[in-house]
Design a protein around this motif. Structure first.
Motif, mmCIF file in Angstrom:
data_model
loop_
_atom_site.group_PDB
_atom_site.id
_atom_site.type_symbol
_atom_site.label_atom_id
_atom_site.label_comp_id
_atom_site.label_asym_id
_atom_site.label_seq_id
_atom_site.Cartn_x
_atom_site.Cartn_y
_atom_site.Cartn_z
ATOM 1 N N TRP A 239 0.822 -1.216 0.000
ATOM 2 C CA TRP A 239 0.000 0.000 0.000
ATOM 3 C C TRP A 239 0.858 1.269 0.000
ATOM 4 O O TRP A 239 0.347 2.355 -0.153
ATOM 5 C CB TRP A 239 -0.909 0.016 1.224
ATOM 6 N N GLY B 124 -3.762 5.392 2.375
ATOM 7 C CA GLY B 124 -4.809 4.847 3.232
ATOM 8 C C GLY B 124 -5.161 5.728 4.406
ATOM 9 O O GLY B 124 -4.451 6.689 4.740
ATOM 10 N N ASN C 277 -9.148 2.020 4.573
ATOM 11 C CA ASN C 277 -8.564 0.683 4.798
ATOM 12 C C ASN C 277 -9.652 -0.337 5.119
ATOM 13 O O ASN C 277 -9.614 -1.476 4.657
ATOM 14 C CB ASN C 277 -7.570 0.690 5.976
ATOM 15 N N VAL D 100 0.921 -2.977 5.036
ATOM 16 C CA VAL D 100 0.276 -1.693 5.323
ATOM 17 C C VAL D 100 1.279 -0.736 5.986
ATOM 18 O O VAL D 100 2.307 -1.182 6.500
ATOM 19 C CB VAL D 100 -0.943 -1.915 6.258
ATOM 20 N N TYR E 243 -1.320 1.298 10.761
ATOM 21 C CA TYR E 243 -2.518 0.510 10.477
ATOM 22 C C TYR E 243 -2.326 -0.980 10.712
ATOM 23 O O TYR E 243 -3.201 -1.783 10.365
ATOM 24 C CB TYR E 243 -2.985 0.787 9.043
ATOM 25 N N LEU F 146 -4.525 -0.737 -4.524
ATOM 26 C CA LEU F 146 -5.396 0.277 -3.917
ATOM 27 C C LEU F 146 -6.800 0.242 -4.516
ATOM 28 O O LEU F 146 -7.690 0.960 -4.060
ATOM 29 C CB LEU F 146 -4.775 1.675 -4.090
#
Ligand code: PEP
Length: 261
Positions: free
Chosen positions: A10, A14, A19, A42, A46, A237
């Motif tokens: 990612w 985010g 997310n 991530v 997160y 994404l």
């Protein structure tokens, strides 16, 4: 046969709400896709959210970097043990966006690789050449040097429990993916290089391709003999694109089976 692995990177994208949506959409479509292992890497903040949403599902999670140190006065760093606290099972090491921006040496990357393994986290080691290096025909030399620092320090056996991602720098985020033949040729080179020292490690090593993989080119790339999956940036994404790439990986497994029998 090695099970295909598709990893979402990612990068620095985010937020909590997005997310949640993205992971729920991944889960809705991928939880029954048993032919492919799926991982989401991530941003650090997160990891807790990823753990809450993905634990007890078929999707694993990880981070995009770790400290080479165990613990201590290293402001801003995150250790492998901390990733363990959040159930992370993979970590990307030496991504070119970090290696260039933060001047990471091959020695640092090698230490991070071992540090991850020490804590039971599978390192995803990124290797790859620049466009100038490809045009000069030295791409294998460049990738060999990136692997050699680890092989010469720790031995080739450490690759048995690792993932290597071939990411030509000219293909990352450019929309210009390597062709199946270009990628296969480098993947074969990487596997042979490990095999020179440890055949079993070379056979179990998963070698991913990363660099502008999308639903259109995924089938051709992932069907190549030594391409065991993909590291997916931009297209991870979009749940639709990412899911399609995961299904392409499953389809390429089936194609390989057909060829085999
Ligand atoms: C990456 O950064 O690892 C990557 C492969 O990015 P993209 O898919 O956007 O080229």
């Amino acid at each position: 046969m090695r099970k295909k692995l598709v990893v979402a990177n990612w990068k620095m994208h985010g937020n909590l709400a997005l997310n949640q949506q993205l992971l729920s959409a991944y889960l809705a479509q991928l939880s029954t896709l048993n032919e492919v292992d799926v991982v989401v890497c991530v941003p650090y903040p997160y990891l807790y959210q990823a753990q809450q949403i993905l634990q007890n599902t078929s999707i694993a999670w990880g981070a995009q970097n770790i400290s080479k140190a165990e613990v201590g006065a290293f402001t801003g760093e995150v250790s492998a043990a901390m990733l363990n606290d959040f159930g992370a099972s993979y970590v990307i090491i030496g991504h070119s966006e970090r290696a260039t921006a933060y001047c990471e040496s091959d020695e640092n990357i090698a230490t991070k690789f071992i540090q991850a393994q020490k804590h039971g986290i599978t390192p995803i080691l990124c290797v790859g050449e620049t466009l100038i290096e490809r045009e000069a025909g030295v791409m294998q030399m460049v990738v060999a040097k990136q692997l050699d620092t680890i092989i010469n320090t720790y031995g080739a056996s450490v690759f048995a429990k690792a993932v290597v991602s071939y990411e030509p720098i000219w293909a990352i985020g450019t929309g210009l993916a390597a062709s199946g033949e270009q990628a296969q040729s480098m993947h074969e080179f990487i596997r042979n290089k490990i095999a020179e020292q440890d055949i079993e490690a070379a056979q179990s090593l998963k070698i991913l391709y990363g660099g502008s993989v999308n639903p259109q080119n995924a089938v051709q790339l992932l069907a190549m003999q030594d391409i065991d999956g993909g590291l997916i940036g931009k297209c991870s994404l979009s749940a639709k694109d990412f899911v399609e790439i995961c299904f392409a990986a499953a389809q390429s497994n089936a194609t390989a089976q057909l060829i085999k029998f």
